[in-house]
Design a protein around this motif. Sequence first.
Motif, PDB file in Angstrom:
ATOM      1  N   ALA A   1       0.671  -1.268  -0.030  1.00  0.00           N
ATOM      2  CA  ALA A   1      -0.163  -0.100   0.083  1.00  0.00           C
ATOM      3  C   ALA A   1       0.934   1.167   0.088  1.00  0.00           C
ATOM      4  O   ALA A   1       0.271   2.317  -0.289  1.00  0.00           O
ATOM      5  N   MET A   2       2.161   0.999   0.445  1.00  0.00           N
ATOM      6  CA  MET A   2       3.006   2.342   0.474  1.00  0.00           C
ATOM      7  C   MET A   2       3.938   2.384  -0.634  1.00  0.00           C
ATOM      8  O   MET A   2       4.834   3.460  -0.809  1.00  0.00           O
ATOM      9  N   LEU A   3       3.808   1.405  -1.674  1.00  0.00           N
ATOM     10  CA  LEU A   3       4.974   1.544  -2.650  1.00  0.00           C
ATOM     11  C   LEU A   3       4.713   2.759  -3.577  1.00  0.00           C
ATOM     12  O   LEU A   3       5.538   2.807  -4.606  1.00  0.00           O
ATOM     13  N   PHE A   4       3.563   3.515  -3.724  1.00  0.00           N
ATOM     14  CA  PHE A   4       3.514   4.571  -4.781  1.00  0.00           C
ATOM     15  C   PHE A   4       4.476   5.586  -4.195  1.00  0.00           C
ATOM     16  O   PHE A   4       4.671   6.392  -5.198  1.00  0.00           O
ATOM     17  N   VAL A   5       5.405   5.761  -3.246  1.00  0.00           N
ATOM     18  CA  VAL A   5       6.130   6.723  -2.919  1.00  0.00           C
ATOM     19  C   VAL A   5       7.443   6.119  -3.462  1.00  0.00           C
ATOM     20  O   VAL A   5       8.446   7.010  -3.267  1.00  0.00           O
ATOM     21  N   ILE A   6       7.792   5.048  -3.954  1.00  0.00           N
ATOM     22  CA  ILE A   6       9.095   4.623  -4.307  1.00  0.00           C
ATOM     23  C   ILE A   6       9.370   5.742  -5.410  1.00  0.00           C
ATOM     24  O   ILE A   6       8.933   5.929  -6.513  1.00  0.00           O
ATOM     25  N   PRO A   7      10.728   6.350  -4.999  1.00  0.00           N
ATOM     26  CA  PRO A   7      11.360   7.138  -6.138  1.00  0.00           C
ATOM     27  C   PRO A   7      11.964   6.732  -7.301  1.00  0.00           C
ATOM     28  O   PRO A   7      13.169   6.970  -7.349  1.00  0.00           O
ATOM     29  N   GLY A   8      11.405   6.179  -8.199  1.00  0.00           N
ATOM     30  CA  GLY A   8      11.915   5.381  -9.341  1.00  0.00           C
ATOM     31  C   GLY A   8      12.768   6.239 -10.263  1.00  0.00           C
ATOM     32  O   GLY A   8      13.803   5.780 -10.619  1.00  0.00           O
ATOM     33  N   PHE A   9      11.987   7.302 -10.428  1.00  0.00           N
ATOM     34  CA  PHE A   9      12.681   8.308 -11.626  1.00  0.00           C
ATOM     35  C   PHE A   9      14.259   8.624 -11.217  1.00  0.00           C
ATOM     36  O   PHE A   9      15.181   8.466 -11.895  1.00  0.00           O
ATOM     37  N   PRO A  10      14.427   9.477  -9.964  1.00  0.00           N
ATOM     38  CA  PRO A  10      15.352   9.751  -9.414  1.00  0.00           C
ATOM     39  C   PRO A  10      16.464   8.412  -9.333  1.00  0.00           C
ATOM     40  O   PRO A  10      17.701   8.786  -9.430  1.00  0.00           O
ATOM     41  N   PHE A  11      16.038   7.313  -8.710  1.00  0.00           N
ATOM     42  CA  PHE A  11      16.887   6.193  -8.628  1.00  0.00           C
ATOM     43  C   PHE A  11      17.341   5.719 -10.063  1.00  0.00           C
ATOM     44  O   PHE A  11      18.737   5.819 -10.037  1.00  0.00           O
ATOM     45  N   ILE A  12      16.770   5.563 -10.849  1.00  0.00           N
ATOM     46  CA  ILE A  12      17.094   5.392 -12.233  1.00  0.00           C
ATOM     47  C   ILE A  12      18.086   6.405 -12.957  1.00  0.00           C
ATOM     48  O   ILE A  12      19.178   6.228 -13.592  1.00  0.00           O
ATOM     49  N   THR A  13      17.607   7.496 -12.969  1.00  0.00           N
ATOM     50  CA  THR A  13      18.460   8.719 -13.417  1.00  0.00           C
ATOM     51  C   THR A  13      19.599   9.021 -12.885  1.00  0.00           C
ATOM     52  O   THR A  13      20.551   9.644 -13.413  1.00  0.00           O
ATOM     53  N   SER A  14      19.737   8.640 -11.856  1.00  0.00           N
ATOM     54  CA  SER A  14      21.084   8.779 -10.940  1.00  0.00           C
ATOM     55  C   SER A  14      22.010   7.928 -11.449  1.00  0.00           C
ATOM     56  O   SER A  14      23.271   8.315 -11.667  1.00  0.00           O
ATOM     57  N   GLY A  15      21.815   6.692 -11.810  1.00  0.00           N
ATOM     58  CA  GLY A  15      22.545   5.713 -12.467  1.00  0.00           C
ATOM     59  C   GLY A  15      22.885   6.157 -13.988  1.00  0.00           C
ATOM     60  O   GLY A  15      24.230   6.167 -14.417  1.00  0.00           O
ATOM     61  N   LEU A  16      22.061   6.592 -14.822  1.00  0.00           N
ATOM     62  CA  LEU A  16      22.127   7.320 -15.994  1.00  0.00           C
ATOM     63  C   LEU A  16      23.005   8.351 -15.814  1.00  0.00           C
ATOM     64  O   LEU A  16      24.329   8.459 -16.713  1.00  0.00           O
ATOM     65  N   ASP A  17      22.980   9.236 -15.054  1.00  0.00           N
ATOM     66  CA  ASP A  17      23.872  10.415 -14.806  1.00  0.00           C
ATOM     67  C   ASP A  17      25.341  10.150 -14.504  1.00  0.00           C
ATOM     68  O   ASP A  17      26.139  10.645 -14.916  1.00  0.00           O
ATOM     69  N   ILE A  18      25.600   9.135 -13.523  1.00  0.00           N
ATOM     70  CA  ILE A  18      26.898   8.710 -13.137  1.00  0.00           C
ATOM     71  C   ILE A  18      27.448   7.970 -14.178  1.00  0.00           C
ATOM     72  O   ILE A  18      28.898   8.093 -14.404  1.00  0.00           O
ATOM     73  N   ALA A  19      26.805   7.367 -14.948  1.00  0.00           N
ATOM     74  CA  ALA A  19      27.473   6.796 -16.219  1.00  0.00           C
ATOM     75  C   ALA A  19      28.111   7.495 -17.293  1.00  0.00           C
ATOM     76  O   ALA A  19      29.098   7.386 -17.924  1.00  0.00           O
ATOM     77  N   LYS A  20      27.431   8.882 -17.290  1.00  0.00           N
ATOM     78  CA  LYS A  20      28.088   9.995 -18.121  1.00  0.00           C
ATOM     79  C   LYS A  20      28.917  11.045 -17.297  1.00  0.00           C
ATOM     80  O   LYS A  20      29.225  11.800 -17.716  1.00  0.00           O
ATOM     81  N   LEU A  21      29.260  10.415 -16.275  1.00  0.00           N
ATOM     82  CA  LEU A  21      30.179  11.305 -15.329  1.00  0.00           C
ATOM     83  C   LEU A  21      29.512  12.698 -14.959  1.00  0.00           C
ATOM     84  O   LEU A  21      30.428  13.538 -14.375  1.00  0.00           O
ATOM     85  N   ASP A  22      28.390  12.648 -15.001  1.00  0.00           N
ATOM     86  CA  ASP A  22      27.396  13.774 -14.336  1.00  0.00           C
ATOM     87  C   ASP A  22      27.343  13.523 -12.654  1.00  0.00           C
ATOM     88  O   ASP A  22      26.288  13.363 -12.332  1.00  0.00           O
ATOM     89  N   MET A  23      28.562  13.440 -12.105  1.00  0.00           N
ATOM     90  CA  MET A  23      28.462  13.040 -10.755  1.00  0.00           C
ATOM     91  C   MET A  23      27.649  13.757  -9.871  1.00  0.00           C
ATOM     92  O   MET A  23      27.030  13.188  -8.924  1.00  0.00           O
ATOM     93  N   ARG A  24      27.658  15.235  -9.919  1.00  0.00           N
ATOM     94  CA  ARG A  24      27.098  15.938  -9.245  1.00  0.00           C
ATOM     95  C   ARG A  24      25.498  15.435  -8.941  1.00  0.00           C
ATOM     96  O   ARG A  24      24.844  15.231  -8.050  1.00  0.00           O
TER      97      ARG A  24
END
Length: 448
Positions: A242-265
């Motif tokens: 019932a509480m899984l709607f708060v899972i921050p999937g977008f920032p979780f996934i985009t953080s990995g994509l950004d780190i892969a492109k060396l956008d570390m900040r």
Amino acid sequence: MSGEEANSMLQSVMKHHHMQMPWHNFTPDNSNTPAKRATLKEKATLVGRVGIMLLSYGTGAWRVRDSMNTIARELNISCSADVGLVSIEYTCVDEEGHGYTQALSLASTGVNTDKLSEMEQFVMDFNKGGSDLSSEQIHEILDEIERKPGHYTAIMAGLAAASACCAFVFLLGGGLVEMLCSFVGAGFGNYIRRKMIERRITLLACVSVSVAVACIFYLIAFKSLVAIMHVSLQHEAGYIGAMLFVIPGFPFITSGLDIAKLDMRSGLERMMYAIMIITVATLVGWVVAMAVHLKPVNFIPLDLGVIPMMLLRIPASFVGVFGFSIMFNSTIEMATWAGIIGAIANTLRLELVDLTNIPAGAAAFTAALVAGLLASLIKGYPRISLTVPSIVIMVPGLYMYRAVYNIGVASINVGATWLTEAALIVMFLPLGLITARILTDKKWRYKD
């Protein structure tokens, strides 16, 4: 815009803690000069506004910078940008060597895939002669995108979360009782969260209250079924769903994509943002569970055969992804495409785990790779608007909650095991999308 109107607008935006930028004040009154012949300050302001709008709609640093570069090239200037989660610092330089530096920030962050699609279309159109418009005309187009209302009301958002979490619980192993109670809990929880967001309540308050409401309404629905239909008390385990709607999937996934492109900040800021939400949500869920004596026990086995289970997982995955996409303000068509991708990829992941000896992390990688490859075949939508919703349902919210719950009751070994499994899956999901992008996107493939 008259001087009086500009002053009125300036007074209005100054009331906020994060002052809004009076964009129209950067352009001369009644100027019809094409943007490509405007001053450096006007050009740089257009570049910055496009970047900060894209950032506010949830896309990653690479896409923000790429769009800013597209606008800058069309305006015959160079741009160097440092992009974070809620801020951009950038410098624009013209052909004569004059520079203009600006820092822009957001009050908060979120996801709006419909506006993200509008902005990407704007950037594509701008690259085909958009600089012939005046700066004021361009700002007016951007104003229209900013003012565009969401497609769905708070009630619709609540129903979307209810449907998504109901499907999520089935995919985790829950039955009809858990699904029904999760539908009720998630629906009320996300409705409350949406109303709080509309009233500009701060992030952690929205997360905490909505999770508590979801758990309480799950309990109310569950106790009602126990009293009326005498269902087993073991069905209480579904309150996690019932509480899984708060899972921050977008920032979780985009953080990995950004780190892969060396956008570390940007990558690290997004990761910490996601971890913060997960931590608060799971802690609140744990406190409520301890207060009302709910326990994350194992689900009662469904005893379905391999084929029936697979056939049920396909529509459940579709509904889950479709619901999350609606929560991100996707159009029905966009959400449908994301749902189709998610139905294929997530069912593949679950079947790999059940029918082979492949670890859960490797299965998540395979599913994310398939989702990324399928999304590359669908044109007309921002790729991130299809791939991220399609794999959000794979983010192991159940594992994260069980980790915190067990650590909270001093079962450190058990909690650490759940936490490790969750971390592996979370790391493998963006790796799958990264691999798909490298294989299918020539522009993203190279570092420069």
